[in-house]
Design a protein around this motif. Structure first.
Motif, PDB file in Angstrom:
ATOM      1  N   ILE A  27       1.013  -1.364   0.125  1.00  0.00           N
ATOM      2  CA  ILE A  27       0.131   0.018   0.111  1.00  0.00           C
ATOM      3  C   ILE A  27       0.790   1.521   0.088  1.00  0.00           C
ATOM      4  CG2 ILE A  27      -1.407   1.337   1.353  1.00  0.00           C
ATOM      5  CD1 ILE A  27      -2.452  -1.569   2.442  1.00  0.00           C
ATOM      6  N   LEU A  30       2.510   1.752  -3.486  1.00  0.00           N
ATOM      7  CA  LEU A  30       2.081   2.124  -3.993  1.00  0.00           C
ATOM      8  C   LEU A  30       1.309   3.901  -3.869  1.00  0.00           C
ATOM      9  CD1 LEU A  30      -0.188   1.041  -6.917  1.00  0.00           C
ATOM     10  CD2 LEU A  30      -1.464   0.531  -5.187  1.00  0.00           C
ATOM     11  N   ASP A  31       0.944   4.226  -2.949  1.00  0.00           N
ATOM     12  CA  ASP A  31       0.991   5.863  -2.698  1.00  0.00           C
ATOM     13  C   ASP A  31       1.987   6.480  -3.109  1.00  0.00           C
ATOM     14  OD1 ASP A  31      -1.006   7.612  -1.431  1.00  0.00           O
ATOM     15  OD2 ASP A  31       0.453   7.048  -0.045  1.00  0.00           O
ATOM     16  N   GLU A  32       3.008   5.960  -3.084  1.00  0.00           N
ATOM     17  CA  GLU A  32       4.086   6.798  -3.233  1.00  0.00           C
ATOM     18  C   GLU A  32       4.505   6.744  -4.706  1.00  0.00           C
ATOM     19  OE1 GLU A  32       7.622   5.382  -1.113  1.00  0.00           O
ATOM     20  OE2 GLU A  32       6.803   6.216   0.507  1.00  0.00           O
ATOM     21  N   GLN A  33       3.746   5.775  -5.076  1.00  0.00           N
ATOM     22  CA  GLN A  33       3.893   5.552  -6.482  1.00  0.00           C
ATOM     23  C   GLN A  33       2.877   6.825  -7.060  1.00  0.00           C
ATOM     24  OE1 GLN A  33       4.996   2.933  -9.067  1.00  0.00           O
ATOM     25  NE2 GLN A  33       5.978   1.384  -7.827  1.00  0.00           N
ATOM     26  N   ILE A  34       1.930   6.778  -6.570  1.00  0.00           N
ATOM     27  CA  ILE A  34       0.428   7.133  -6.917  1.00  0.00           C
ATOM     28  C   ILE A  34       0.469   8.750  -7.163  1.00  0.00           C
ATOM     29  CG2 ILE A  34      -1.558   7.569  -7.153  1.00  0.00           C
ATOM     30  CD1 ILE A  34      -2.000   4.597  -5.775  1.00  0.00           C
ATOM     31  N   GLN A  35       1.335   9.142  -6.149  1.00  0.00           N
ATOM     32  CA  GLN A  35       1.906  10.155  -5.261  1.00  0.00           C
ATOM     33  C   GLN A  35       2.829  11.383  -6.324  1.00  0.00           C
ATOM     34  OE1 GLN A  35       2.757  11.952  -1.724  1.00  0.00           O
ATOM     35  NE2 GLN A  35       1.870   9.922  -0.855  1.00  0.00           N
ATOM     36  N   ASP A  36       3.622  10.917  -6.693  1.00  0.00           N
ATOM     37  CA  ASP A  36       4.540  11.261  -7.964  1.00  0.00           C
ATOM     38  C   ASP A  36       4.119  10.976  -9.639  1.00  0.00           C
ATOM     39  OD1 ASP A  36       6.855  10.572  -6.145  1.00  0.00           O
ATOM     40  OD2 ASP A  36       7.887   8.606  -6.746  1.00  0.00           O
ATOM     41  N   VAL A  37       3.351  10.474  -9.266  1.00  0.00           N
ATOM     42  CA  VAL A  37       3.363  10.159 -11.025  1.00  0.00           C
ATOM     43  C   VAL A  37       1.864  11.367 -11.047  1.00  0.00           C
ATOM     44  CG1 VAL A  37       0.538   9.105 -11.511  1.00  0.00           C
ATOM     45  CG2 VAL A  37       1.579   8.434 -13.018  1.00  0.00           C
ATOM     46  N   LYS A  38       1.255  11.753  -9.915  1.00  0.00           N
ATOM     47  CA  LYS A  38       0.528  13.230  -9.493  1.00  0.00           C
ATOM     48  C   LYS A  38       0.832  14.509  -9.833  1.00  0.00           C
ATOM     49  CE  LYS A  38      -3.714  11.192  -6.634  1.00  0.00           C
ATOM     50  NZ  LYS A  38      -4.084  11.319  -5.238  1.00  0.00           N
ATOM     51  N   LYS A  39       2.229  14.323  -9.387  1.00  0.00           N
ATOM     52  CA  LYS A  39       2.756  15.445  -9.618  1.00  0.00           C
ATOM     53  C   LYS A  39       3.086  15.671 -10.614  1.00  0.00           C
ATOM     54  CE  LYS A  39       5.520  18.325  -8.358  1.00  0.00           C
ATOM     55  NZ  LYS A  39       5.211  20.405  -7.937  1.00  0.00           N
ATOM     56  N   ASP A  40       3.951  14.046 -11.021  1.00  0.00           N
ATOM     57  CA  ASP A  40       4.243  15.052 -12.419  1.00  0.00           C
ATOM     58  C   ASP A  40       3.517  15.465 -13.518  1.00  0.00           C
ATOM     59  OD1 ASP A  40       6.760  13.502 -12.270  1.00  0.00           O
ATOM     60  OD2 ASP A  40       6.166  11.756 -12.897  1.00  0.00           O
TER      61      ASP A  40
ATOM     62  N   MET B 105      -1.417  14.115  -1.735  1.00  0.00           N
ATOM     63  CA  MET B 105      -0.037  13.765  -1.751  1.00  0.00           C
ATOM     64  C   MET B 105       0.702  14.658  -0.864  1.00  0.00           C
ATOM     65  SD  MET B 105      -0.356  15.626  -6.015  1.00  0.00           S
ATOM     66  CE  MET B 105       1.337  15.946  -5.758  1.00  0.00           C
ATOM     67  N   LEU B 411      -7.200  10.891 -14.011  1.00  0.00           N
ATOM     68  CA  LEU B 411      -5.767  12.232 -15.025  1.00  0.00           C
ATOM     69  C   LEU B 411      -5.623  11.257 -16.346  1.00  0.00           C
ATOM     70  CD1 LEU B 411      -3.040  11.522 -11.754  1.00  0.00           C
ATOM     71  CD2 LEU B 411      -4.575  13.968 -12.979  1.00  0.00           C
ATOM     72  N   ARG B 588       1.968   4.172 -16.905  1.00  0.00           N
ATOM     73  CA  ARG B 588       2.411   4.600 -15.835  1.00  0.00           C
ATOM     74  C   ARG B 588       0.824   4.788 -14.755  1.00  0.00           C
ATOM     75  NH1 ARG B 588       5.776   9.442 -13.764  1.00  0.00           N
ATOM     76  NH2 ARG B 588       5.348   8.381 -11.624  1.00  0.00           N
ATOM     77  N   MET B 599      -5.698  -4.168  -6.022  1.00  0.00           N
ATOM     78  CA  MET B 599      -5.708  -3.602  -4.508  1.00  0.00           C
ATOM     79  C   MET B 599      -7.415  -3.998  -4.454  1.00  0.00           C
ATOM     80  SD  MET B 599      -3.150  -2.028  -2.265  1.00  0.00           S
ATOM     81  CE  MET B 599      -1.729  -1.947  -3.154  1.00  0.00           C
TER      82      MET B 599
END
Lengths: 169, 736
Positions: A27, A30-40, B105, B411, B588, B599
């Motif tokens: 979890i 995945l959450d960190e990757q989601i945060q990254d993609v949101k920022k991008d 975030m 997104l 991605r 999940m």
């Protein structure tokens, strides 16, 4: 090739998640990757928005109109109609959330377009009501003087006074 | 004054889920409500207002994009202090952090706020930043880090977040087990309007956990006695009562527990568990007839609810205890039918989820636009039975997953639109190129001609200007002569030269005439010099105005020419790069959506399988219990038949029985037959739904008799009272 391997590995991981209980590490990762993609995507969208503005609304022809609500008294804006150069360029019906946002100080960008330098007649009309149901409406005219740079005009609606004020920014 | 962003964000949630999940989310969002009614700040920058328009609507993505854009532009300025955005700078930086936090975030929000903390800002602003950072850590379930952030606060905290900061501090203490400190803080916060109810709830929990049992019960009792027309407030009161009732029941205080269950609103989200708990209190006390009152109400409710399913076994269990085995058997039969149907539904739902229908339903935009959208999902074709997923979906983690999944989907959709837009941009660019490229060479040619003429005129003007400036210093009347005068002057000059070369060739009269003419000319130029200089200066001013107009047209033309070129040149690389970035982001996003979706599906299937296995276990218990009830009912039937035969036989005997009857012949009639009839009749007299029965005042309950516990002869058919345990554990978790 590396990308394909990476995707295949992640899909396998995803399948594994499906098969097993979801762990805390999964979890978090995945959450960190989601945060990254949101920022991008946020950065990308900002770039694209600038590109769009540059391409579609160059500064020498750009005119943007904004709507704000001045009332301290409760007033619910129902609709606004904007006519520029004799042509209706925007007609907006407001949702509850939009009304609430305007009342909290938000400013709606109702129209962005292109005009030549010079004078352009603008007419604005609104309809709204108070919580008690009393209806207010007004219309007003303004002259937009477009110079070489972009032009921003705020349309400030004082609902319960049936008044519309304009401000050049 | 800042616009309290989170206060705007806390207000809206799906109404259906809101009630269910309010305990999970409102505690964390509520602290920001304090400044909800703050006056509007005067707007100094239009684009900041436009970003806030999105923010107040909880459109976090667009708000972050807008604010990021403004901040980036501001930081690129040579003299940023001149930009009106500088008036909102601090607010904008905070807001970005807030918005990022709301958009889940946390890392970015943390960085934004840490940047503010490190910046050269006043202590008050620093304190607010520390509070926000603490809130982020608390959201991330890192109470120790939250405490460290709170310890950075020194001196005065801004008024609008003061109560929120104290409340957050108290909850952090609770998380860290520093309950006494939490209790002290929460006591100080009592009476804070924006936190009304939540302070008391947390205070009660903290007191209960810190060993101040009696005070905690008193605090929660006072809260539970409140009533409100607002469903969210009422749900908090109901939850408090449910929590206390369950706590007291587990502690064996049965006589005290019942009134708390009775106080729970019969229409609220906690009513099912309260009815179940109220029944168990009575059942544990051995008063099965009274247990049936709430249970019969609950029995008729939505069959997918866990409490309802549990009570479908509890009702016949109670009838069995009352020796009404035939009614018990009927209820067991109904329960079996219902369990069978629900197991089929659950199996179909699990299959539907595995086929991807659940995620498909979640991705639909219209789904979130209706109230109770989670429930509405089940109406879509082949969508799973979402009633079983309501509790799961209301949990914090699942909500986070759902929101993340929907964010990713959003997104993805946005990027898809951008890809379409990029294609449209390319069409526009090619159309513009096709239009301008043939025109521009001809225009450029004309422009060059005009440009040469303009430059010539400009030079002439400069020349006039410098002459006039010279004349201000040294007198040059001849410069101000008209064209005729200039001609006359030149002729006279010529004549003078001729006279000088050949003086005898001219008569005296002629020479005198030339002199006179020269004198007249000089006199005129001399006497009119100032007037002419003034005129010349005025003409130069007029010329300057004309030149300015010319330059405006010239600049306008140059800009238009540049704009025409810029409208189609220099975009290709940007568009290609953007397209590549979007495609990479899409890959991605697809991958992350698949993982997040898996999940969601895994958790949903897990939940449905848990419910299915629970129902299967209930089914087995019901089957055994049904058989047992039939046996007992048959046994009674046989006893009655025997009794009837004895009666018939007795009636067939003409002679009367001896006066001294053996007592065993009379005993069954009075003890079995009548009792059986009365007990069988009893359920019929029980009200189907009698809310008034549930509102029994404390005094009516009276002390419970000892030894009134359920008998151990039918434990295998009794579903475990898991709900009560779960209520307590959930309630303890609610402080987060």
């Amino acid at each position: 090739m590396f990308r394909i391997l990476q995707i295949a590995l992640l899909l396998l991981l995803a399948a594994a998640v499906n098969a097993q209980n979801v762990s805390r590490d999964d979890i978090r990762g995945l959450d960190e990757q989601i945060q990254d993609v949101k920022k991008d995507v946020i950065d990308l969208t900002a770039t694209l928005a600038q590109l769009e503005e540059k391409l579609l609304f160059p500064s020498n022809t750009q005119v943007a109109l904004f709507v704000s609500v001045a009332d301290e008294k409760p007033f619910e804006l129902e609709s606004v109609e904007v006519t520029l150069n004799g042509e209706i360029v925007a007609h907006h019906l407001y949702t509850y959330r939009e009304i609430e946002s305007l009342q909290k100080g938000g400013v709606q960008k109702i129209y962005t377009g292109n005009v030549q330098a010079g004078g352009h007649p603008l007419q604005v009309r609104f309809i709204g009501k108070t919580p008690s149901g009393k209806e207010y409406r007004a219309n007003a005219s303004y002259q937009i003087d477009k110079a070489v740079g972009p032009k921003f005009v705020e349309i400030r609606i004082s609902g319960t006074e049936s008044e519309i004020n304009f401000k050049d920014w | 004054m800042r616009i309290p962003l989170l206060s705007a964000f806390s207000g809206v949630a799906g109404a259906g889920l809101r009630v269910l999940s309010f305990t999970l989310c409102s505690l964390s969002l509520l602290p920001s409500v304090s400044g909800a009614d703050d006056d509007k700040e005067e707007l100094r920058d239009l684009f900041f207002g436009a970003a806030m328009y999105y923010a107040h609507q909880e459109n976090y993505f667009d708000a972050i994009v807008a604010l990021d854009n403004e901040l980036a532009q501001y930081h690129r300025l040579d003299e940023p202090a001149l930009d009106p955005f500088s008036n909102h700078l601090g607010q904008a930086e905070f807001s970005v952090g807030d918005l990022e936090l709301s958009y889940r975030m946390h890392r970015e929000a943390g960085r934004a706020i840490e940047a503010v903390l490190k910046g050269n800002v006043s202590q008050e602003v620093r304190n607010e930043a520390a509070y926000r950072l603490a809130k982020i850590h608390y959201h991330k379930q890192q109470p120790l880090n939250a405490l460290h952030a709170l310890e950075m606060i020194e001196g005065r905290v801004p008024l609008r977040v003061r109560a929120d900061e104290q409340f957050l501090r108290a909850r952090v203490f609770m998380e860290l087990g520093r309950l006494e400190e939490a209790v002290e803080l929460l006591k100080d916060l009592k009476g804070e309007e924006s936190l009304e109810g939540f302070v008391e709830f947390n205070l009660g929990i903290a007191q209960l956990k810190s060993g101040e049992e009696a005070r905690g019960v008193l605090e929660l009792t006072a809260l539970g006695k409140r009533h409100s027309g607002d469903p969210a407030d009422q749900a908090l009161y109901d939850k408090t009562n449910l929590l206390l009732g369950s706590h007291l029941m587990e502690a064996g205080e049965l006589q005290l527990a019942r009134p708390y269950f009775d106080r729970v609103n019969l229409e609220g989200p906690f009513s099912n568990r309260a009815l179940l708990g109220a029944g168990w209190v009575e059942a544990r006390a051995g008063r099965f007839d009274r247990a049936l009152v709430p249970w019969r109400i609950l029995q008729n409710r939505k069959g997918t609810n866990e409490s309802v399913q549990e009570v479908m076994l509890a009702v016949p269990y109670a009838y069995g205890k009352l020796d009404v085995h035939s009614t018990a058997a009927i209820h067991y039969g109904r329960a079996l039918d219902a369990f069978g149907r629900e197991i089929d539904t659950l199996t179909a739902s699990i299959n539907s989820i595995r086929q991807g229908k659940f995620l498909e339903a979640l991705r639909r935009k219209e789904a979130t636009q209706v109230q109770n959208w989670v429930v509405a999902l089940r109406n879509l074709p082949e969508a799973p039975e979402t009633h079983y997923l309501l509790d799961l979906m209301a949990s914090n983690d699942y909500q986070e997953f759902l929101r993340n999944y929907r964010d990713l989907n959003d997104l993805y959709e946005r990027n898809k639109e951008w890809l379409k837009s990029l294609a449209a941009f390319e069409d526009i660019i090619s159309a513009r190129r096709a239009y301008y490229e043939p025109l521009l060479p001809q225009l450029d040619e004309q422009f060059r001609t005009l440009d040469a003429r303009i430059k010539l005129r400009m030079e002439q003007r400069d020349q006039f200007s410098s002459r006039i400036e010279q004349m201000l210093v040294s007198r040059r009347p001849e410069y101000l002569a008209t064209a005729e005068e200039q001609e006359a002057r030149l002729q006279l000059l010529q004549l003078h030269k001729q006279i000088a070369r050949n003086p005898k060739g001219f008569t005296e009269q002629s020479r005198s005439r030339v002199e006179r003419l020269q004198g007249i000319l000089d006199l005129r130029l001399s006497t009119e010099y100032h007037q002419r200089l003034t005129e010349a200066y005025k003409h130069l001013q007029a010329l300057n105005a004309e030149i300015e107009k010319l330059q405006t047209v010239y600049r306008s033309y140059v800009r238009s020419r540049q704009a025409a070129t810029h409208s189609y040149t220099g975009y290709n690389k940007d568009i290609q790069r953007s397209r590549a970035q979007i495609r990479s982001a899409q890959q991605r996003l697809e991958m992350l959506m698949a993982r997040q979706g898996s999940m969601l599906e895994a958790l949903a299937v897990e939940e449905l399988e848990r419910r299915r296995s629970q129902l299967e276990s209930y089914q087995i218990k019901a089957r055994f219990a049904l058989a047992d009830s039939y046996d007992r009912a048959n046994e009674l039937q046989e006893q009655r038949e025997d009794q009837r035969k004895i009666e018939q036989h007795r009636e067939a005997q003409p002679e009367t029985l001896p006066e001294q009857n053996p007592p065993e012949l009379e005993a069954p009639e009075s003890e079995n037959g009548l009792q059986e009839q009365s007990l069988e009749a009893q359920p019929e007299t029980l009200p189907e739904s009698n809310p008034a029965e549930l509102k029994v005042p404390e005094s009516e309950n009276g002390p419970l008799e000892q030894g009134g516990q359920p008998q151990a002869d039918q434990p295998e058919i009794l579903p475990e009272n898991k709900s009560a345990e779960r209520q307590v554990s959930e309630a303890e978790g609610d402080k987060a």
